[in-house]
Design a protein around this motif. Sequence first.
Motif, short mmCIF file in Angstrom:
data_model
loop_
_atom_site.label_atom_id
_atom_site.label_comp_id
_atom_site.label_asym_id
_atom_site.label_seq_id
_atom_site.Cartn_x
_atom_site.Cartn_y
_atom_site.Cartn_z
N VAL A 1 0.84 -1.20 0.00
CA VAL A 1 0.00 0.00 0.00
C VAL A 1 0.87 1.25 0.00
CG1 VAL A 1 -1.66 1.33 1.36
CG2 VAL A 1 -1.95 -1.14 1.11
N VAL A 2 1.91 1.26 0.81
CA VAL A 2 2.82 2.41 0.85
C VAL A 2 3.46 2.65 -0.51
CG1 VAL A 2 4.99 3.25 1.82
CG2 VAL A 2 3.28 2.21 3.31
N VAL A 3 3.94 1.61 -1.14
CA VAL A 3 4.64 1.75 -2.42
C VAL A 3 3.69 2.24 -3.51
CG1 VAL A 3 5.85 0.49 -4.24
CG2 VAL A 3 6.41 0.05 -1.85
N VAL A 4 2.49 1.68 -3.57
CA VAL A 4 1.54 2.08 -4.62
C VAL A 4 1.12 3.54 -4.44
CG1 VAL A 4 -0.76 1.67 -5.54
CG2 VAL A 4 0.73 -0.26 -5.03
N VAL A 5 0.80 3.92 -3.20
CA VAL A 5 0.40 5.30 -2.95
C VAL A 5 1.54 6.27 -3.28
CG1 VAL A 5 -0.31 6.94 -1.16
CG2 VAL A 5 -1.33 4.67 -1.23
N CYS A 6 2.74 5.93 -2.87
CA CYS A 6 3.89 6.79 -3.16
C CYS A 6 4.17 6.85 -4.66
CB CYS A 6 5.12 6.29 -2.42
SG CYS A 6 5.07 6.60 -0.65
N GLY A 7 4.01 5.74 -5.37
CA GLY A 7 4.20 5.75 -6.81
C GLY A 7 3.22 6.66 -7.51
N LEU A 8 1.94 6.61 -7.09
CA LEU A 8 0.93 7.47 -7.70
C LEU A 8 1.18 8.93 -7.36
CD1 LEU A 8 -2.25 5.30 -7.00
CD2 LEU A 8 -1.09 5.61 -9.19
N GLY B 1 4.04 10.38 -6.40
CA GLY B 1 5.26 10.86 -7.02
C GLY B 1 5.10 11.13 -8.51
N GLY B 2 4.40 10.23 -9.21
CA GLY B 2 4.15 10.47 -10.63
C GLY B 2 3.28 11.70 -10.85
N LEU B 3 2.27 11.88 -10.00
CA LEU B 3 1.42 13.07 -10.10
C LEU B 3 2.22 14.33 -9.84
CD1 LEU B 3 -1.38 14.36 -10.39
CD2 LEU B 3 -1.72 13.96 -7.93
N PHE B 4 3.11 14.30 -8.84
CA PHE B 4 3.93 15.47 -8.53
C PHE B 4 4.82 15.83 -9.72
CE2 PHE B 4 7.89 17.33 -7.03
CZ PHE B 4 7.44 18.40 -6.27
N ALA B 5 5.48 14.84 -10.31
CA ALA B 5 6.36 15.11 -11.44
C ALA B 5 5.58 15.69 -12.63
CB ALA B 5 7.08 13.83 -11.85
N ARG B 6 4.43 15.12 -12.91
CA ARG B 6 3.63 15.63 -14.03
C ARG B 6 3.11 17.03 -13.75
NH1 ARG B 6 -0.83 12.16 -17.42
NH2 ARG B 6 -1.49 13.82 -18.83
N LEU B 7 2.67 17.26 -12.54
CA LEU B 7 2.13 18.56 -12.18
C LEU B 7 3.21 19.63 -12.22
CD1 LEU B 7 -0.54 19.84 -11.20
CD2 LEU B 7 0.21 19.40 -8.86
N LEU B 8 4.38 19.34 -11.69
CA LEU B 8 5.45 20.32 -11.65
C LEU B 8 5.98 20.62 -13.05
CD1 LEU B 8 7.30 22.11 -10.02
CD2 LEU B 8 8.82 20.17 -9.67
N ALA B 9 6.17 19.58 -13.87
CA ALA B 9 6.65 19.81 -15.23
C ALA B 9 5.66 20.64 -16.04
CB ALA B 9 6.91 18.47 -15.92
N ALA B 10 4.37 20.32 -15.92
CA ALA B 10 3.35 21.08 -16.65
C ALA B 10 3.27 22.51 -16.15
CB ALA B 10 2.00 20.39 -16.52
N SER B 11 3.42 22.71 -14.85
CA SER B 11 3.33 24.06 -14.29
C SER B 11 4.49 24.93 -14.76
CB SER B 11 3.33 23.99 -12.75
OG SER B 11 2.25 23.22 -12.29
N LEU C 1 8.15 2.40 -11.67
CA LEU C 1 7.37 1.85 -12.77
C LEU C 1 5.97 2.45 -12.80
CD1 LEU C 1 7.10 -0.21 -15.08
CD2 LEU C 1 6.42 -1.91 -13.37
N ILE C 2 5.34 2.62 -11.65
CA ILE C 2 4.02 3.23 -11.59
C ILE C 2 4.08 4.68 -12.06
CG2 ILE C 2 2.17 3.94 -10.02
CD1 ILE C 2 2.82 1.48 -8.33
N ALA C 3 5.12 5.40 -11.62
CA ALA C 3 5.24 6.81 -12.01
C ALA C 3 5.45 6.99 -13.50
CB ALA C 3 6.40 7.45 -11.24
N ARG C 4 6.13 6.04 -14.14
CA ARG C 4 6.36 6.14 -15.59
C ARG C 4 5.06 6.04 -16.38
NH1 ARG C 4 11.86 5.50 -16.92
NH2 ARG C 4 13.13 4.88 -15.11
N LEU C 5 4.04 5.46 -15.78
CA LEU C 5 2.74 5.40 -16.44
C LEU C 5 2.00 6.73 -16.37
CD1 LEU C 5 1.53 1.94 -15.05
CD2 LEU C 5 2.71 2.40 -17.21
N ILE C 6 2.47 7.62 -15.52
CA ILE C 6 1.78 8.89 -15.29
C ILE C 6 2.55 10.07 -15.88
CG2 ILE C 6 0.86 10.44 -13.51
CD1 ILE C 6 0.63 8.00 -11.68
N SER C 7 3.87 10.06 -15.75
CA SER C 7 4.64 11.25 -16.06
C SER C 7 5.93 10.89 -16.77
CB SER C 7 4.96 12.02 -14.77
OG SER C 7 5.87 13.07 -15.01
#
Length: 532
Positions: A242-249, A251-261, A416-422
Motif C-alpha cells: 500500500v505504501v509503495v503504490v500510494v507513493c508511486g501514484l 510521485g508520478g502526479l507530482f512530477a507531471r504537475l510540476l513539469a506542466a506548471s 514503474l508506476i510513475a512512468r505510467l503517469i509522467s
Amino acid sequence: MNKEPDFFKHLHDELHDGRAWLDRSIVVGYAVLAGLFVVAFTYLSESAFEWFLHLNKAYPWWVLLWTPALTAFIVWATRRFFPGASGSGIPQVMAAIDPQVDSAARRHFVSFRLTVAKMGLGAMTMLAGLSAGREGPSVQVAAGVMHGARHWLRPGSAMNDHALLVAGGAAGIAAAFNAPLAGVVFAIEELSKRMDSRNNTVIISAIVVAGLVSISFFGNLTYFGSIAVPRLSWAAFWPGLVVVVVCGLLGGLFARLLAASIEGLPDRFSRWRHNKPIRFAAAAGLLVAVIGVVTGGATFGAGAEEVRHMLAGESDVSRLYFLLKFVATWVTSWSGVPGGIFAPSLSIGAGVGHDVAQILSGPNSALAPSLIALGMAAYLAAATQAPLTSFIIVMEMINGRSMVLSLMAAAMLASLIARLISRPLYHTLSHLMIGAVVKASAPPERAEPEPTPASEAEAEEKPAGAENAAKVREAAAPSGDVAKPADAAPENAMAPKREASPQAGLFEASEDAPVKPDDKPGQPPAPDKPAG
C-alpha cells in the motif's frame, strides 16, 4: 591473441607521464574544493533555517508577511541577475552535459558565478521557510566548482567538460547526503548513462574525495541515524505494498504537475506567473506560510526534523501532513526560487509510510520505521524516476543495509508506476531549459506580413489589368532592382517581435542572456534623423 599486461612497462609509463599525474592532482584538488563549497552551503542553509525557526517561534504570525516578501525578493533577484540559478540545479547540470549545448551556452547552466549565487539565494530560500531542500542545489554548486578545473588541464585531456561536470554533480550528491555510494550511482544513472573507461577512476576518486570532505566536517554519521528493522514476514507485505503504490501514484502526479506548471499551461495561474512573476511568487510564499501556520510549522523547510521524529516514534503530525507537504513543495518549486525537491520528497514519502503504519498496524507498531523507509525510497524514486539512486540514498541515510532488497523492490515498483503517469522530471526540465537557450541564441526569422481585411478588400477592388501592369513594370526594371508599387510597405516595417521564453523569463533581462552582435542591451533604438 591478447597478451598479459607488462607490469614494469605500464609502471614505467605511468611514472614518467608527469603531466597526466598533474591533471589527476588538479581534478582531485578541485574535488576537495567542491566538497568544501557544499559543506559551506550546508552550514549556511541550516543556519538560515534556524534563524527562520527562531523568528517563527517568537512571532508566529509574522511569517504571513515575512515569507511572501522574501519569496518575491528571491524570485526578483534570481530572474534579474541569476536566471540560471532557479529551481533545483540538477536539470541545469544535465542540460550542461547535453551534447547539443556548446561551451558558450554552457555558462547559462554552470559557472562559478552561478555557484556563488546558488549558495546565497538557496540559503535565502531556507530563511523564508519555503518547502525546499539544499541537496539538489548542491549538485549545481559542486558542478560549477569542478567545471573550473578545465582552465588548468592540458589540451586533449581525458577529463573533458563532460567528465568534469559528471564528477562535480555526483560529488555534490555525495557531500550533501554524506553518501559517496549514492554519488557514484547518481553519476551513472542520471548524469551519464555510461562512463568513459579512460577517466572513470578519476571521476569516482573525485566523488569519494568530496564525500570524505563532508565526513571530515559532519562525522561518519548517517543522515537519519540507524533504525531498528524487525524480522519481516508476510504480514508486512500488504502494508508495504500500500505504501509503495500510494507513493508511486503521488510521485508520478507530482512530477507531471510540476513539469506542466513550469512549462506553462493555458490557464489563469500560468498566465499570471508569466506576466507578473514577482506577484505570483509573493502569492506562492503566502500560501506556503498559511499551510505552515495551519500545521504548526511542520511543513516549513525540507522536513528532515519531522522524518527523524517519525522514525523515532515521536511524531504527532496530522494524517494530512503528506498532502499539505505535497502542495507546499509543489507551490515552492513553481514559484521559481532556488531550491531542491530531494529532502521534501523524502518527508512526503515518510508521511505516507507513517500514516499507513498508524492505520493498518497501530500506533506502536514495530513495522513503522520500515514502512517509513519504504515510503521515502518509493516516493523519491517516483518523483525523480531514478530508482537506483533513490534506494541507495535512503539505505545510506538510515543505515538500512538489512533492508536493501525491500528498498530496491519499493523503488523499482514505484518508479514503474510513475512512468505510467509522467515523463522523467529532471530530463523534462533540462530539455525545457535547453530549448529556451537555443531559442534565445537563434537569429530571428523574417516575419511575413499578414494581410489585413482592408488590404484584402482593396485587392478585390483592383481592376483585372492591374496585375498585368505590375508584371510589365517588373519585366522592364533592371535585374535586381524590381519596381515596387507606391503603396508597398518598407522592408523593416514588419520587424519580428521576440516572444517570451517558455521558462517565463529564465534567460531574459540578465547578464547570462546571449547577446547578438547587433544588439545593445539596455539601450533603446536611436530615432531616425530628420531629412535635410
